[in-house]
Scaffold this active site. Structure first.
Site, PDB file in Angstrom:
ATOM      1  N   GLU A   1      30.584  39.376  31.570  1.00 23.21           N
ATOM      2  CA  GLU A   1      31.809  40.086  31.944  1.00 23.21           C
ATOM      3  C   GLU A   1      32.919  39.067  32.097  1.00 23.21           C
ATOM      4  O   GLU A   1      32.668  37.873  32.209  1.00 23.21           O
ATOM      5  CB  GLU A   1      31.611  40.872  33.257  1.00 23.21           C
ATOM      6  CG  GLU A   1      31.285  40.024  34.480  1.00 23.21           C
ATOM      7  CD  GLU A   1      32.493  39.432  35.178  1.00 23.21           C
ATOM      8  OE1 GLU A   1      33.622  39.949  35.011  1.00 23.21           O
ATOM      9  OE2 GLU A   1      32.329  38.428  35.893  1.00 23.21           O
TER      10      GLU A   1
ATOM     11  N   SER B   1      32.019  36.565  39.745  1.00 15.34           N
ATOM     12  CA  SER B   1      33.159  35.764  39.317  1.00 15.34           C
ATOM     13  C   SER B   1      32.852  34.274  39.512  1.00 15.34           C
ATOM     14  O   SER B   1      31.906  33.752  38.926  1.00 15.34           O
ATOM     15  CB  SER B   1      34.418  36.212  40.081  1.00 15.34           C
ATOM     16  OG  SER B   1      35.583  35.716  39.479  1.00 15.34           O
TER      17      SER B   1
ATOM     18  N   HIS C   1      34.763  42.919  36.984  1.00 13.37           N
ATOM     19  CA  HIS C   1      35.868  43.029  37.938  1.00 13.37           C
ATOM     20  C   HIS C   1      36.391  44.464  37.931  1.00 13.37           C
ATOM     21  O   HIS C   1      37.541  44.736  37.604  1.00 13.37           O
ATOM     22  CB  HIS C   1      36.966  42.028  37.584  1.00 13.37           C
ATOM     23  CG  HIS C   1      36.589  40.609  37.855  1.00 13.37           C
ATOM     24  ND1 HIS C   1      35.628  39.936  37.121  1.00 13.37           N
ATOM     25  CD2 HIS C   1      37.032  39.723  38.781  1.00 13.37           C
ATOM     26  CE1 HIS C   1      35.511  38.693  37.586  1.00 13.37           C
ATOM     27  NE2 HIS C   1      36.349  38.554  38.595  1.00 13.37           N
TER      28      HIS C   1
END
Length: 308
Positions: A203, A103, A274
């Site tokens: 992602e 992230s 995630h």
């Protein structure tokens, strides 16, 4: 005994019960866990002000741990990029410390590779992955334990039938990528890696497919996608389609469109993002991507398996 260092370079830890559960589970991996003294600090939405979080990264670099793992992602690392202790991070990596996160952590990984060429790891964090009420995902934990022990030389998954390669398909290049929003936020800065002939994986979370397509378009028009040998689409989660309005527009149509724009193949289903089930991926490492039928493998072999 293997050592893990836990620190907070981005957003503040919100749920301390989940945090404690995650740290306890790390301690159950038959290793020594050191928690950074500022791991639970707060300054606005951050885990401490910028200087405090930079100091925490410096302590992680000096820890000598086998793995330095973030408590959580969120936001905050892009603010720190001009002042990161790049030499210390790279030296720690060279001496066997695996920097692990995802992230917001993508920003640090991009910058560290752009400035030093050091390999870091996309993988779990303490709160979201080890702190889960249901317990850590078995695949994720197995991959993490392999990394902790200096093992693990690849990751595999099964492609949709429509992407099968009956005759086989192979490519080699540097594996890189991560969170799509973070990558786009660094485009045009000194912290964006210049990688040609790479294997790019992507992602994101909480982004409607049209936003995903818009970010892919940015990378496309900047020439980034056209320079890669393959694009691996990880998991894109946490969004809602608009009933009666999207009319069939979704992630599948975004991927189909992307395939018309670049000559490199686009493969989906990479177990990363995630989501609970995720593999660990070496950002910046040379890898072999091998597709046999529906079986996809990313192989990197031993990477600093033991400290020097």
């Amino acid at each position: 005994m293997r050592e893990i260092y836990v620190y907070s370079p981005s957003s503040a830890v919100r749920d301390r019960a989940v945090w404690r559960r995650g740290v306890k589970r790390l301690q159950g991996l038959d290793c020594s866990v050191t928690v950074d003294p500022a791991a639970l600090d707060r300054h606005m939405r951050f885990a401490g002000d910028d200087a405090a979080r930079l100091a925490a990264i410096g302590r992680a670099a000096a820890s000598g741990a086998d793995v330095a793992i973030i408590s959580r992602g969120g936001y905050g690392l892009t603010r720190l990029l001009p002042d990161l202790p790049y030499a210390a991070i790279a030296e720690a990596a060279a001496h066997g410390t695996r920097w692990v996160g995802l992230s917001d952590f993508t920003a640090l990984q991009c910058a560290v590779f752009a400035k030093t060429g050091a390999v870091t790891w996309q993988g779990p964090d303490v709160v979201a992955d080890f702190g889960r009420a249901e317990g850590p995902d078995e695949i994720m934990q197995a991959c993490f334990e392999d990394l902790l022990q200096g093992q693990g030389e690849g990751a595999g998954w099964r492609l949709p039938a429509s992407q099968a390669q009956p005759g086989g398909w192979d490519a080699s290049g540097r594996l890189w990528g991560g969170n799509l929003s973070m990558l786009c936020g660094l485009l045009g800065t000194p912290y964006f890696p210049s990688i040609k002939g790479g294997i790019l994986f992507l992602e994101d979370v909480g982004e409607h497919p049209y936003r995903v397509e818009r970010m892919l378009t940015q990378l496309l028009h900047a020439g980034v996608l056209g320079r890669q040998k393959a694009v691996l689409m990880g998991q894109f989660t946490g969004y809602k389609l608009v009933a009666g309005y999207d009319r069939g527009f979704g992630l599948a149509s975004v991927t189909d469109w992307l395939r018309t724009q670049i000559s490199a193949p686009v493969f989906t289903g990479l177990p990363f993002g995630h989501v609970p089930t995720k593999v660990l991926l070496p950002f910046g490492a040379p890898v072999e991507l091998s597709i046999q039928g529906r079986d996809a493998l990313v192989l990197w072999g031993p990477l600093d398996g033991h400290k020097h």
